[in-house]
Scaffold this active site. Structure first.
Site, PDB file in Angstrom:
ATOM      1  N   LYS A  63      15.230 -29.557 -26.443  1.00  0.00           N
ATOM      2  CA  LYS A  63      14.459 -30.804 -26.399  1.00  0.00           C
ATOM      3  C   LYS A  63      15.055 -31.740 -25.344  1.00  0.00           C
ATOM      4  O   LYS A  63      16.280 -31.792 -25.184  1.00  0.00           O
ATOM      5  CB  LYS A  63      14.497 -31.449 -27.792  1.00  0.00           C
ATOM      6  CG  LYS A  63      13.595 -32.665 -27.981  1.00  0.00           C
ATOM      7  CD  LYS A  63      13.692 -33.169 -29.431  1.00  0.00           C
ATOM      8  CE  LYS A  63      12.782 -34.348 -29.722  1.00  0.00           C
ATOM      9  NZ  LYS A  63      12.886 -34.791 -31.129  1.00  0.00           N
ATOM     10  N   SER A  89       8.404 -35.339 -33.383  1.00  0.00           N
ATOM     11  CA  SER A  89       8.514 -35.601 -31.963  1.00  0.00           C
ATOM     12  C   SER A  89       8.936 -34.388 -31.134  1.00  0.00           C
ATOM     13  O   SER A  89       8.739 -34.376 -29.931  1.00  0.00           O
ATOM     14  CB  SER A  89       9.521 -36.722 -31.714  1.00  0.00           C
ATOM     15  OG  SER A  89      10.834 -36.307 -32.115  1.00  0.00           O
ATOM     16  N   SER A 145      11.057 -34.734 -37.391  1.00  0.00           N
ATOM     17  CA  SER A 145      10.691 -34.341 -36.030  1.00  0.00           C
ATOM     18  C   SER A 145      10.943 -32.874 -35.679  1.00  0.00           C
ATOM     19  O   SER A 145      10.532 -32.418 -34.618  1.00  0.00           O
ATOM     20  CB  SER A 145      11.410 -35.223 -35.008  1.00  0.00           C
ATOM     21  OG  SER A 145      10.731 -36.458 -34.910  1.00  0.00           O
TER      22      SER A 145
END
Ligand SMILES: [Mg+2]
Ligand SMILES: [Zn+2]
Lengths: 492, 96, 480
Positions: free
Chosen positions: A81, A156, A180
């Protein structure tokens, strides 16, 4: 070997490499082709670094040729990420304010992946600074769900979920502050695992809410999740909140099965707030667990109803301070200003998107003089209640279960105008972050539109062994093996 | 009832140069979120201690030892503006 | 009606650790700009703080020395404010759970010893340094600001006094006493010229005898004991006529302008600060175990007040006792000299006189000279035995300080030893008297000034190595 190596699990790819049937270079090549076929549509990566990846793959192949035992991640293409610092590789957190930022150091989790011989292929898209549940809040455009490009991948960590679902990485790291990792895993039909707070170092993870953030893996199987977890977990002296005891041993009980497992259904989160298809899949899984010898019962955790509100005060409060450093002075975006104050205010106004701005404002307000006790102070006390409720429940059961997300993947744009509706997507995942224990989402089926449904398992802090054992049992019973439609390939 | 907020003051504290239109919009959204959060006021938390941290940990300290520093050029290379070995910014409005 | 000041002082001291407060960067003054930096003290995204145990122990030591209550559980908070030299735009500091609370410092003032209460001692991090380009570095006229983060994250101890001080002179005496204590504890060298110790103060004025507190003004930016006293004096003189005229003092923060010798109101006082303190979520609480406290307590050195009292008991004057107690290395050297047999007052005199003058001349510290306590004792013995004149002793000390060896050695090499043998001295006197029968007769007749003439002759024949005092005594005896 049969099929496309990009569709292999980490375990299968490692076994094939060990057996000499597959090279790291060939595996990387398959993943590169998959990324080439899917990225134009999915936009799950913000940065791809095949040059660096080739070097890492070549190193793995060379070591393999020397007969070295490299461990289960050697030569495995993984994605990270974009809120984890990667030395010399752009790290934007999905924000305009960090456009072009190249950190001078690696996050501890990234360094450990590299040390394990993993092949880092790129950085995945995300909601700006991990704030959001759809990956629509990225300054670089949304990521699309590999199962239906009209829909969000969740967030997210939507990019990390999407690349694992699409086969443009065999595993990925995400971060989970209020769901997330688990929510996008649920929406993308992959496994998403948030370990106990403190088990994976946060050093180099660009902070959203420090007391809630935790790095964890996305994979196609529970066993692969355990592999990635083992590679990155463990004490880090650079993180004062890093757990100093031993990492829970999860391997020996992974296949122990559900018999005798005491499973508690969280009454507050397993009811009518969920879509019927989600609830049906959840119930079906429970029945299967019961049929296989688990002891299933319903438990009430009254504070769960307050967890969402507490979270949406605590997380913004912490983020308002954590994001204060983005001021245009030392790195990142700078807009002109006659004074340094004006420069900062203009840079922050232009550098942050609406969701981040909203949360900074909310958090600033919740901490400001006269409001601290009513909002932040109160939320911290509710947090104590959540922890107490969990502790009480875990005296009666080994794990708690809920649907991961009350809905399957929603349409792009559907909730962007209503922040509160978006926040409600996290209702099932947030309590786990407040409590600090581990949580995992396992895909258990598809709804009528062919969209994946996730099943969430929660365990007490450091209860990774029982968590993964239960998750593995769910995975085996559900027998979920669907892959996103090949519609993703070749579309541009 | 939405909670009224001095959004201009909050934006100033947060160093965000918002337009008045933005302030109005964010003010309304925050009011709605805080209205929802008002549910917390209903919970009886008399005597409950606050939790700042999910796991009870203590004394995570480091020995007083010098470690490696960063390369100045690598760091200044990321700076929006520099002058020689320094970061450069516009003048300060207020005194320290 | 008279007025009196009510003053409280906030002191910031940089703790002399090897590394910074929350990272492993070197803690040191004078390095090339932006070389003592890392992700943590530069506030890079993703970096996390880890507290320096030595800084915590140093703070607790000060608390113990001040008789403060040491917190069983202490917490770091974030203090949020935007400032370009504060990389994270929050300072990690302490709020409601500081390491030390309470305690006091006894300060000697002209009106006797005043016990100054302390509110707290806590630990925080320093900011970077800004240089204002443009008109003589003045903030308002600057065209740009250059930032150096070497100081960012240096451990900073904050000592907050109660408003127990009643005059600018007392405030200065308090600050000086605190500085002496901090130096004695090895917490910091507290070099004011390097900004290692800085002061803010609260001051209000009220009619003498009144118990009510006036409106207080905070003054910032005092970097020396002198400027602390001057700024407070300016402020008392500014506030008193306002009250006399029946006007209000405005509650505000003012800045001391050293060059102009005035305090000035901040520009944006309507924007009252709202620091939004909350517990630093990147850190966990600090608990101090009884064993650690005991270890720190037993490691406390003799404190300046106790040392001064001890030296006064040895016969030193108050000023000398203070100088020896507080001069870097002086007390230890005096103690060693006394242990080696020196007379305390004489040794102290050497230290405060010749030694200090020498150090000032060469710009060095005592520690960098070869002088030992044994040397002082030896010097003292030579003078007491009459083997060294006062003038010669000064020369010998200079030689010792220059590294020429021990006093006896230096004196011998420079041929400065006086004749101490009574027989030799008597023979020299007898020889001179025999050679000057007329002068001896006139002396016997009462012409006293001839003593000087005869002493001069003896000094001539002995090459200046006789003790003139003893020669003159011998001549007088012979004349009787
Ligand atoms: Mg302070
Ligand atoms: Zn540093």
């Amino acid at each position: 070997m049969n099929g496309d190596p990009a569709d292999l699990t980490i375990a299968a790819a490692a076994a094939a490499m060990c057996a000499g049937e597959l090279s790291a270079a060939a595996l990387l090549d398959a993943v590169r082709r998959r990324a080439a076929a899917t990225e134009a549509q999915l936009h799950a990566y913000l940065t791809l670094d095949f040059e660096g990846a080739e070097q890492a793959a070549a190193a793995a192949d060379a070591a393999l040729a020397r007969g070295e035992d490299l461990g289960p991640l050697a030569g495995i293409p993984v994605a990270v990420k974009d809120n984890m610092c990667t030395r010399g590789m752009e790290t934007t957190c999905g924000s305009r304010i960090l456009s072009g930022y190249h950190p001078p150091y690696d996050a501890t989790a990234v360094a450990r992946l590299r040390a394990a011989g993993a092949v880092l292929i790129g950085k995945t898209n995300m909601d700006e600074f991990a704030m959001g549940s759809s990956t629509e809040n990225s300054a670089y455009g949304p990521t699309r769900n590999p199962w239906d490009p009209e829909r969000v991948p969740g967030g997210s960590s939507g990019g990390s979920a999407a690349v694992v679902a699409a086969g443009s990485a065999l595993g990925a790291l995400g971060s989970d502050t209020g769901g997330s990792i688990r929510q996008p895993a649920s929406l993308c039909g992959v496994v998403g695992f948030k370990p106990t707070y403190g088990l994976v170092s946060r050093y180099g993870l660009v902070a959203f809410a420090s007391s809630l953030d935790q790095i964890g893996p996305f994979t196609r199987t529970v066993a692969d999740a355990a592999t990635l977890f083992e590679a990155v977990a463990g004490h880090d002296p650079s993180d004062a909140t890093s757990y100093r005891g031993p990492v829970p041993e999860v391997r020996s009980t992974l296949e122990a099965g559900p018999a005798g497992l005491r499973v508690g259904v969280v009454a507050e989160l397993a009811g009518e707030g969920n879509e019927p298809a989600v609830l049906a899949a959840f119930t079906r899984t429970l029945e299967a667990l019961q049929g296989a010898g688990a002891e299933v019962r319903e438990l009430s955790l009254p504070s769960m109803s307050y967890a969402l509100d507490a979270y949406y005060l605590i997380a913004p409060a912490e983020c308002s301070a954590n994001l204060a450093r983005f001021d245009g002075v030392r790195y990142g975006l700078r807009l002109p200003g006659d004074t340094v104050e004006e420069m900062m205010a203009a840079s922050r106004r232009d550098g942050f998107g609406p969701e981040v701005t909203r949360r900074i404002l909310l958090g600033t307000y919740a901490l400001s003089a006269g409001y601290y006790e009513a909002f932040y102070g109160r939320a911290q006390k509710v947090r104590t209640r959540v922890i107490e409720d969990f502790a009480r429940a875990y005296r009666e059961v080994d794990v708690l279960v809920t649907p991961t997300s009350p809905t399957t993947a929603f349409r792009i744009g559907e909730r962007t105008d209503d922040p509160l509706a978006m926040y409600l997507a996290d209702v099932g995942t947030i309590p786990c972050n407040l409590g600090g224990g581990p949580g995992i989402s396992v895909p258990v089926g598809l709804d009528g539109q062919g969209l994946p449904i996730g099943f969430q398992v929660l365990a007490p802090p450091l209860g990774e062994a029982v968590l993964l054992r239960a998750a593995r049992a769910v995975e085996a019973l559900a027998g979920f093996s669907a892959r996103p439609a090949p519609a993703t390939s070749g579309v541009g | 009832m939405p909670v009224p907020i001095d959004i201009a003051k909050v934006a100033r504290l947060a160093r965000l140069a918002l337009t008045s239109e933005e302030m109005e919009r964010y003010g309304a959204q925050l009011g709605a979120i805080l209205e929802h959060a008002a549910s917390l006021q209903a919970l009886d938390i008399e005597g409950v201690p606050p939790t700042a941290h999910p796991l009870p940990m203590l004394n995570a300290l480091r020995p007083d030892e010098v470690e490696e520093t960063l390369d100045r050029e690598e760091v200044l290379g990321q700076a929006p503006d520099r002058e020689g070995p320094y970061f450069r910014v516009p003048p300060f409005m207020e005194e320290a | 009606m008279g007025y009196e000041a009510v003053i409280g002082v906030e002191t910031h001291v940089e703790v002399a650790t090897r590394s910074k407060m929350f990272c492993g960067c070197p803690n040191g003054f004078g390095a090339e700009p932006n070389t003592h930096i890392c992700p943590v003290c530069l506030g890079l995204p993703g970096a996390l703080p880890v507290p320096n145990v030595r800084a915590i122990e140093a703070t607790v030591s000060l608390g113990l020395a001040l008789g403060a209550e040491i917190a069983p559980r202490s917490v770091f908070h974030r203090k949020n404010y935007f400032y370009a030299d504060l990389p994270k735009n929050y300072q990690i500091s302490q709020f409601d759970l500081p390491l030390c609370r309470g305690g006091h410092l006894d300060v000697e003032t002209e009106t006797g010893v005043r016990r100054v209460g302390l509110t707290r001692v806590h630990l925080e991090e320093d900011t970077g340094k800004s240089t204002h380009l443009g008109e003589s570095g003045r903030i308002r006229a600057a065209e740009a600001v250059l930032l150096d983060f070497n100081r960012s994250g240096v451990p900073l101890m904050e000592v907050v006094s109660e408003p127990d001080l009643r005059s600018p002179e007392e405030a200065r005496a308090y600050a000086a006493e605190l500085r002496a204590l901090i130096v004695a504890l090895g917490i910091s060298e507290a070099r004011l010229e390097e900004g290692q110790m800085r002061f803010d103060a609260n001051v209000s004025v009220r009619p003498e005898g009144s118990m009510a507190l006036g409106t207080k003004v905070e003054i910032k930016n005092m970097n020396s004991l002198r400027s602390l006293q001057r700024a407070l004096a300016f402020e008392v003189e500014r506030q008193t006529p306002l009250l006399e005229a029946g006007r209000e003092v405005e509650q505000e923060t003012r800045h001391w302008d050293e060059a102009a010798g005035v305090t000035r109101a901040g520009r944006s006082k309507e924007e009252s600060s709202d620091y939004r303190y909350f517990p630093e979520p990147d850190l966990v609480p600090v608990t101090l175990e009884a064993a650690l406290l005991e270890r720190l307590r037993s490691a406390l050195p003799e404190l300046p007040a106790a040392r001064r009292a001890r030296y006064r008991a040895l016969g030193l004057e108050p000023d000398a006792a203070r100088l020896i107690s507080e001069g870097e290395g002086y007390g230890d050297l005096l103690d060693a000299a006394v242990a080696a047999g020196a007379e305390a007052r004489a040794a102290a005199l050497w230290l405060s006189g010749e030694v200090t003058a020498h150090l000032r001349r060469v710009g060095m510290s005592l520690a960098s000279t070869p002088l030992t306590g044994a040397h002082l004792a030896e010097l003292d013995a030579l003078v007491a035995a009459g083997r060294l004149s006062a003038t010669a002793a000064k020369e010998v000390l200079a030689g010792v300080l220059a590294g020429e060896g021990a006093p006896e050695e230096v004196a011998a090499r420079r041929d400065l030893i006086q004749i101490s043998d009574e027989g030799v001295l008597a023979a020299a006197v007898a020889e001179v008297l025999a050679a000057h029968p007329d002068e001896l007769a006139r002396l016997r007749a009462g012409e006293q000034r001839l003593v000087g003439f005869l002493v001069g002759k003896v000094m001539q024949t002995t090459g200046g190595k006789a003790d003139p005092r003893r020669v003159s005594e011998a001549i007088r005896r012979a004349a009787q």
